[in-house]
Design a protein around this motif. Structure first.
Motif, mmCIF file in Angstrom:
data_model
loop_
_atom_site.group_PDB
_atom_site.id
_atom_site.type_symbol
_atom_site.label_atom_id
_atom_site.label_comp_id
_atom_site.label_asym_id
_atom_site.label_seq_id
_atom_site.Cartn_x
_atom_site.Cartn_y
_atom_site.Cartn_z
ATOM 1 N N GLU A 107 0.823 -1.212 0.000
ATOM 2 C CA GLU A 107 0.000 0.000 0.000
ATOM 3 C C GLU A 107 0.858 1.264 0.000
ATOM 4 O OE1 GLU A 107 -3.260 0.360 -0.633
ATOM 5 O OE2 GLU A 107 -3.055 -1.775 -1.026
ATOM 6 N N VAL A 108 1.911 1.269 0.798
ATOM 7 C CA VAL A 108 2.806 2.437 0.846
ATOM 8 C C VAL A 108 3.430 2.665 -0.524
ATOM 9 C CG1 VAL A 108 4.974 3.330 1.787
ATOM 10 C CG2 VAL A 108 3.281 2.324 3.322
ATOM 11 N N ILE A 109 3.937 1.620 -1.131
ATOM 12 C CA ILE A 109 4.585 1.753 -2.443
ATOM 13 C C ILE A 109 3.595 2.269 -3.480
ATOM 14 C CG2 ILE A 109 5.715 0.499 -4.325
ATOM 15 C CD1 ILE A 109 6.959 -1.305 -2.098
ATOM 16 N N ARG A 110 2.368 1.793 -3.425
ATOM 17 C CA ARG A 110 1.342 2.256 -4.371
ATOM 18 C C ARG A 110 1.066 3.754 -4.227
ATOM 19 N NH1 ARG A 110 -2.516 -2.818 -3.735
ATOM 20 N NH2 ARG A 110 -1.820 -3.978 -5.555
ATOM 21 N N GLU A 111 1.252 4.285 -3.038
ATOM 22 C CA GLU A 111 0.945 5.694 -2.771
ATOM 23 C C GLU A 111 2.026 6.658 -3.252
ATOM 24 O OE1 GLU A 111 -0.227 6.589 1.246
ATOM 25 O OE2 GLU A 111 -1.328 4.714 1.400
ATOM 26 N N ILE A 112 3.227 6.171 -3.504
ATOM 27 C CA ILE A 112 4.321 7.068 -3.911
ATOM 28 C C ILE A 112 3.961 7.679 -5.265
ATOM 29 C CG2 ILE A 112 6.779 7.294 -4.426
ATOM 30 C CD1 ILE A 112 7.161 4.708 -2.713
ATOM 31 N N PRO A 113 3.841 8.999 -5.319
ATOM 32 C CA PRO A 113 3.396 9.632 -6.567
ATOM 33 C C PRO A 113 4.498 9.702 -7.630
ATOM 34 C CG PRO A 113 3.783 11.300 -4.896
ATOM 35 C CD PRO A 113 4.002 9.965 -4.234
ATOM 36 N N ARG A 114 4.063 9.848 -8.843
ATOM 37 C CA ARG A 114 4.967 10.055 -9.978
ATOM 38 C C ARG A 114 5.868 11.242 -9.658
ATOM 39 N NH1 ARG A 114 5.123 9.069 -15.412
ATOM 40 N NH2 ARG A 114 5.875 10.800 -16.687
ATOM 41 N N GLY A 115 7.157 11.107 -9.974
ATOM 42 C CA GLY A 115 8.103 12.193 -9.745
ATOM 43 C C GLY A 115 8.655 12.255 -8.335
ATOM 44 N N SER A 116 8.384 11.223 -7.541
ATOM 45 C CA SER A 116 8.882 11.150 -6.167
ATOM 46 C C SER A 116 9.510 9.793 -5.928
ATOM 47 C CB SER A 116 7.746 11.357 -5.162
ATOM 48 O OG SER A 116 7.198 12.633 -5.279
ATOM 49 N N VAL A 117 10.380 9.728 -4.915
ATOM 50 C CA VAL A 117 10.993 8.465 -4.510
ATOM 51 C C VAL A 117 10.887 8.324 -3.002
ATOM 52 C CG1 VAL A 117 12.629 8.394 -6.437
ATOM 53 C CG2 VAL A 117 13.300 9.483 -4.289
ATOM 54 N N CYS A 118 11.105 7.106 -2.539
ATOM 55 C CA CYS A 118 11.151 6.817 -1.113
ATOM 56 C C CYS A 118 12.228 5.760 -0.909
ATOM 57 C CB CYS A 118 9.795 6.309 -0.637
ATOM 58 S SG CYS A 118 9.598 6.236 1.162
ATOM 59 N N SER A 119 12.879 5.793 0.233
ATOM 60 C CA SER A 119 13.911 4.795 0.513
ATOM 61 C C SER A 119 13.268 3.506 1.018
ATOM 62 C CB SER A 119 14.885 5.322 1.568
ATOM 63 O OG SER A 119 14.235 5.426 2.821
ATOM 64 N N TYR A 120 14.032 2.433 0.953
ATOM 65 C CA TYR A 120 13.559 1.152 1.478
ATOM 66 C C TYR A 120 13.187 1.305 2.949
ATOM 67 C CZ TYR A 120 15.712 -0.803 -2.727
ATOM 68 O OH TYR A 120 16.051 -1.084 -4.033
ATOM 69 N N GLY A 121 14.048 1.973 3.705
ATOM 70 C CA GLY A 121 13.780 2.192 5.120
ATOM 71 C C GLY A 121 12.580 3.091 5.353
ATOM 72 N N GLY A 122 12.402 4.068 4.483
ATOM 73 C CA GLY A 122 11.233 4.944 4.584
ATOM 74 C C GLY A 122 9.950 4.182 4.372
ATOM 75 N N VAL A 123 9.937 3.302 3.386
ATOM 76 C CA VAL A 123 8.758 2.464 3.145
ATOM 77 C C VAL A 123 8.499 1.581 4.356
ATOM 78 C CG1 VAL A 123 7.814 0.566 1.748
ATOM 79 C CG2 VAL A 123 8.967 2.496 0.635
ATOM 80 N N ALA A 124 9.564 0.974 4.879
ATOM 81 C CA ALA A 124 9.417 0.099 6.052
ATOM 82 C C ALA A 124 8.825 0.864 7.229
ATOM 83 C CB ALA A 124 10.771 -0.503 6.429
ATOM 84 N N ALA A 125 9.338 2.063 7.480
ATOM 85 C CA ALA A 125 8.835 2.871 8.595
ATOM 86 C C ALA A 125 7.368 3.229 8.392
ATOM 87 C CB ALA A 125 9.675 4.133 8.753
ATOM 88 N N LEU A 126 7.010 3.648 7.189
ATOM 89 C CA LEU A 126 5.621 4.006 6.905
ATOM 90 C C LEU A 126 4.693 2.797 6.999
ATOM 91 C CD1 LEU A 126 6.279 6.445 3.953
ATOM 92 C CD2 LEU A 126 5.340 7.055 6.199
#
Length: 103
Positions: free
Chosen positions: A10-29
């Motif tokens: 769900e977190v990965i699906r929410e990341i909008p076009r033109g943005s990135v998130c780190s593996y750790g950021g996804v894990a935390a969220l």
């Protein structure tokens, strides 16, 4: 599917076009800040099946973790197509990093 796996998806699906998130950021969220390696596992297992924007996940230094010849080029192309700018193979996470608005 485990609850944490579902949250990661769900977190990965929410990341909008033109943005990135780190593996750790996804894990935390997703509820477990110490589970960055589990995010890698989820991406490996479910990216295609769940049609996840896997290319929007980078390491904590803003770099693509995949090696040249093993997905690096495709990931970089996809990110650049979304307007992500690289400087010395790094992405400025202050500029392009994503955090949900409802934190």
């Amino acid at each position: 599917m485990q609850p944490f796996t579902e949250e990661v998806i769900e977190v990965i699906r929410e990341i909008p076009r033109g943005s990135v998130c780190s593996y750790g950021g996804v894990a935390a969220l997703a509820g477990n800040p110490r589970a960055a390696r589990q995010v890698v596992r989820v991406l490996h297992t479910y990216s295609e099946q769940e049609k996840l924007p896997w290319w929007r996940i980078v390491n904590s230094r803003g770099m693509i973790a995949l090696k040249p010849g093993f997905g690096y080029e495709e990931q970089r192309e996809r990110l650049e197509a979304e307007g992500i700018v690289f400087s010395n193979d790094r992405i400025d996470l202050r500029r392009f990093g994503w955090e949900p608005d409802d934190l």
